[in-house]
Motif scaffolding. Structure first.
Motif, PDB file in Angstrom:
ATOM      1  N   MET A   1      74.430  23.356  64.436  1.00 28.04           N
ATOM      2  CA  MET A   1      74.073  23.153  63.029  1.00 28.04           C
ATOM      3  C   MET A   1      72.666  22.575  62.903  1.00 28.04           C
ATOM      4  N   SER A   2      72.261  21.753  63.878  1.00 29.40           N
ATOM      5  CA  SER A   2      70.943  21.126  63.825  1.00 29.40           C
ATOM      6  C   SER A   2      69.836  22.164  63.893  1.00 29.40           C
ATOM      7  N   GLU A   3      69.901  23.095  64.904  1.00 29.58           N
ATOM      8  CA  GLU A   3      68.860  24.111  65.051  1.00 29.58           C
ATOM      9  C   GLU A   3      68.839  25.037  63.840  1.00 29.58           C
ATOM     10  N   GLN A   4      70.003  25.363  63.331  1.00 26.61           N
ATOM     11  CA  GLN A   4      70.117  26.246  62.181  1.00 26.61           C
ATOM     12  C   GLN A   4      69.384  25.669  60.973  1.00 26.61           C
ATOM     13  N   PHE A   5      69.325  24.357  60.878  1.00 29.40           N
ATOM     14  CA  PHE A   5      68.755  23.725  59.698  1.00 29.40           C
ATOM     15  C   PHE A   5      67.288  23.356  59.845  1.00 29.40           C
ATOM     16  N   ASP A   6      66.677  23.584  60.996  1.00 30.21           N
ATOM     17  CA  ASP A   6      65.284  23.195  61.172  1.00 30.21           C
ATOM     18  C   ASP A   6      64.384  23.824  60.117  1.00 30.21           C
ATOM     19  N   ASP A   7      64.531  25.115  59.866  1.00 29.77           N
ATOM     20  CA  ASP A   7      63.709  25.798  58.868  1.00 29.77           C
ATOM     21  C   ASP A   7      63.993  25.267  57.473  1.00 29.77           C
ATOM     22  N   SER A  84      58.730  11.170  51.442  1.00 26.88           N
ATOM     23  CA  SER A  84      58.998  10.743  52.816  1.00 26.88           C
ATOM     24  C   SER A  84      59.933  11.733  53.487  1.00 26.88           C
ATOM     25  N   THR A  85      59.815  11.776  54.792  1.00 29.24           N
ATOM     26  CA  THR A  85      60.750  12.507  55.643  1.00 29.24           C
ATOM     27  C   THR A  85      61.035  11.596  56.827  1.00 29.24           C
ATOM     28  N   VAL A  86      62.274  11.127  56.918  1.00 32.16           N
ATOM     29  CA  VAL A  86      62.634  10.165  57.950  1.00 32.16           C
ATOM     30  C   VAL A  86      63.850  10.669  58.712  1.00 32.16           C
ATOM     31  N   TYR A  87      64.024  10.157  59.919  1.00 28.55           N
ATOM     32  CA  TYR A  87      65.100  10.641  60.769  1.00 28.55           C
ATOM     33  C   TYR A  87      65.398   9.596  61.846  1.00 28.55           C
ATOM     34  N   GLY A  88      66.458   9.836  62.560  1.00 30.75           N
ATOM     35  CA  GLY A  88      66.844   8.902  63.614  1.00 30.75           C
ATOM     36  C   GLY A  88      68.338   8.682  63.618  1.00 30.75           C
ATOM     37  N   GLN A  89      68.720   7.436  63.867  1.00 28.82           N
ATOM     38  CA  GLN A  89      70.132   7.070  63.870  1.00 28.82           C
ATOM     39  C   GLN A  89      70.365   5.977  62.835  1.00 28.82           C
ATOM     40  N   LEU A  90      71.416   6.125  62.068  1.00 30.30           N
ATOM     41  CA  LEU A  90      71.760   5.130  61.072  1.00 30.30           C
ATOM     42  C   LEU A  90      72.259   3.861  61.741  1.00 30.30           C
ATOM     43  N   GLY A  91      71.889   2.717  61.168  1.00 27.70           N
ATOM     44  CA  GLY A  91      72.416   1.449  61.630  1.00 27.70           C
ATOM     45  C   GLY A  91      73.870   1.284  61.226  1.00 27.70           C
ATOM     46  N   GLU A  92      74.487   0.238  61.708  1.00 25.55           N
ATOM     47  CA  GLU A  92      75.917   0.050  61.483  1.00 25.55           C
ATOM     48  C   GLU A  92      76.266  -0.034  60.007  1.00 25.55           C
ATOM     49  N   PRO A 104      81.671  12.928  57.117  1.00 22.32           N
ATOM     50  CA  PRO A 104      82.452  12.993  58.361  1.00 22.32           C
ATOM     51  C   PRO A 104      81.593  12.720  59.585  1.00 22.32           C
ATOM     52  N   GLY A 105      82.240  12.246  60.653  1.00 23.72           N
ATOM     53  CA  GLY A 105      81.632  12.167  61.958  1.00 23.72           C
ATOM     54  C   GLY A 105      80.623  11.068  62.186  1.00 23.72           C
ATOM     55  N   MET A 106      80.429  10.157  61.235  1.00 20.19           N
ATOM     56  CA  MET A 106      79.378   9.159  61.376  1.00 20.19           C
ATOM     57  C   MET A 106      79.643   8.187  62.521  1.00 20.19           C
ATOM     58  N   ALA A 107      80.896   7.906  62.789  1.00 17.00           N
ATOM     59  CA  ALA A 107      81.205   6.963  63.864  1.00 17.00           C
ATOM     60  C   ALA A 107      80.872   7.554  65.234  1.00 17.00           C
ATOM     61  N   ASP A 108      80.979   8.874  65.351  1.00 18.34           N
ATOM     62  CA  ASP A 108      80.748   9.527  66.639  1.00 18.34           C
ATOM     63  C   ASP A 108      79.291   9.939  66.840  1.00 18.34           C
ATOM     64  N   ASP A 109      78.614  10.279  65.758  1.00 18.69           N
ATOM     65  CA  ASP A 109      77.233  10.777  65.867  1.00 18.69           C
ATOM     66  C   ASP A 109      76.455  10.331  64.631  1.00 18.69           C
ATOM     67  N   TRP A 139      70.713  15.174  55.664  1.00 13.97           N
ATOM     68  CA  TRP A 139      71.392  15.966  56.687  1.00 13.97           C
ATOM     69  C   TRP A 139      71.949  15.063  57.773  1.00 13.97           C
ATOM     70  N   THR A 140      73.130  15.396  58.251  1.00 19.36           N
ATOM     71  CA  THR A 140      73.686  14.839  59.484  1.00 19.36           C
ATOM     72  C   THR A 140      74.198  16.027  60.294  1.00 19.36           C
ATOM     73  N   PRO A 141      74.548  15.838  61.564  1.00 18.83           N
ATOM     74  CA  PRO A 141      75.082  16.971  62.334  1.00 18.83           C
ATOM     75  C   PRO A 141      76.379  17.532  61.762  1.00 18.83           C
ATOM     76  N   HIS A 142      76.985  16.804  60.816  1.00 20.29           N
ATOM     77  CA  HIS A 142      78.286  17.219  60.300  1.00 20.29           C
ATOM     78  C   HIS A 142      78.268  17.590  58.824  1.00 20.29           C
ATOM     79  N   ALA A 143      77.175  17.306  58.124  1.00 21.75           N
ATOM     80  CA  ALA A 143      77.155  17.544  56.681  1.00 21.75           C
ATOM     81  C   ALA A 143      75.720  17.558  56.180  1.00 21.75           C
ATOM     82  N   TRP A 144      75.521  18.140  54.997  1.00 16.96           N
ATOM     83  CA  TRP A 144      74.234  18.082  54.317  1.00 16.96           C
ATOM     84  C   TRP A 144      74.498  18.057  52.813  1.00 16.96           C
ATOM     85  N   TRP A 145      73.543  17.536  52.070  1.00 15.69           N
ATOM     86  CA  TRP A 145      73.685  17.562  50.612  1.00 15.69           C
ATOM     87  C   TRP A 145      72.336  17.281  49.965  1.00 15.69           C
ATOM     88  N   PHE A 146      72.300  17.545  48.653  1.00 17.14           N
ATOM     89  CA  PHE A 146      71.152  17.223  47.823  1.00 17.14           C
ATOM     90  C   PHE A 146      71.564  16.175  46.800  1.00 17.14           C
TER      91      PHE A 146
END
Length: 296
Positions: A1-7, A84-92, A104-109, A139-146
């Motif tokens: 899903m990540s590569e698919q969303f790069d564009d 802005s365009t930011v990325y990384g890992q969310l804090g706890e 979904p999936g935030m605890a795992d990724d 965007w997350t590896p499990h979901a996206w929204w506007f």
């Protein structure tokens, strides 16, 4: 899903930058054309542009953007237009907040990517309404929204101004779904309510979040129209009111109303909380605060 969303990420980020450029040009045009009133003899206001950066906990690059702020103009007392365009890992804390919203999936990724534009304008003339607008993609590896929207915040209300602002929002929403405007207007009325004051912070507009119909192109087209609605909804109001004479009492009313605006942004606003919790530039996050405010 990540590569698919790069564009798609690149397209969304580029769109928010294009919208920023259009708004900055329009606002500086208002400054240039202001030839009446107490500030007409001073230089026309211009945006000061600063690059913002976000660093991950390990110090690595995690994105950033542009903070564009105009202060002390002929028309605008303070206005910020940030992208802005930011990325990384969310804090706890941010992970828990996202999980509570059903992501979904935030605890795992906990990886994320977010891009958007955020605007707040505070005006010299109390008869000119303050305004807020933002649009964003998440965007997350499990979901996206506007998400996003815009809302009008006059300290001196004019029914015809409110009607115009809402009519333009409705027109742009109706291009996609006639159910959008009533739904997102009601959401704005609920979201921009200040519980401890028992009132709304302004006269509303539209607000949406977690918007995902399953069709990215359709949803991207809609969020673009949310952005496109801003200038035709707002600029005519400033052109109509910017030369209205005001009194000391009018200015006092404006400063008190700004206090309400500041309270909301610091206590309730979801974007403010997310920006601070994810380590984005604090000055950019708090750009929305007015230059002067008053509490009674």
């Amino acid at each position: 899903m990540s590569e698919q969303f790069d564009d798609r990420k690149a397209r969304a980020s580029a769109w928010f930058r294009t919208l920023r450029d259009e708004i900055v040009a329009a606002f500086e045009g208002l400054e240039d054309s202001q030839t009446e009133g107490p500030f007409a003899d001073q230089p026309a206001g211009r945006f000061e542009v600063t690059e913002t950066k976000r660093s991950a906990e390990d110090g690595s690059d995690a994105g950033g953007g542009l903070m564009s702020v105009m202060r002390g103009g002929r028309v605008f007392e303070k206005v910020g237009v940030n992208v802005s365009t930011v990325y990384g890992q969310l804090g706890e804390r941010a992970q828990k907040a996202m999980a509570a919203r059903g992501v979904p999936g935030m605890a795992d990724d906990p990886r994320f990517w977010a891009s958007g534009i955020s605007l707040v304008a505070h005006m010299q003339n109390p008869h000119c309404p303050a305004v807020h607008m933002n649009t964003r993609m998440f965007w997350t590896p499990h979901a996206w929204w506007f998400g996003g929207g815009s809302d009008l915040n006059p300290c001196i209300e004019y029914a015809e101004d409110t009607a115009h602002f809402h009519a333009v929002q409705k027109e742009h929403c109706d291009r996609h779904d006639e159910g959008f405007y009533p739904r997102f207007k009601a959401w704005a009325d609920e979201y921009f309510y200040v519980p401890h004051r028992g009132r709304a912070r302004g006269v509303g507009g539209i607000f949406l979040d977690d918007h995902n119909t399953g069709d990215w192109e359709t949803d991207f087209s809609f969020i673009q129209d949310v952005g496109r609605a801003f200038l035709p909804a707002y600029v005519p109001l400033i052109e109509k009111r910017r030369n209205t004479p005001w009194s000391d009492a009018d200015k006092d009313t404006q400063l008190v109303h700004r206090g309400l605006y500041a309270e909301y942004n610091l206590v309730y606003d979801r974007g403010t909380k997310f920006g601070l919790e994810t380590g984005h530039d604090a000055n950019a996050v708090l750009m929305s605060l007015p230059p002067l405010a008053k509490w009674v």
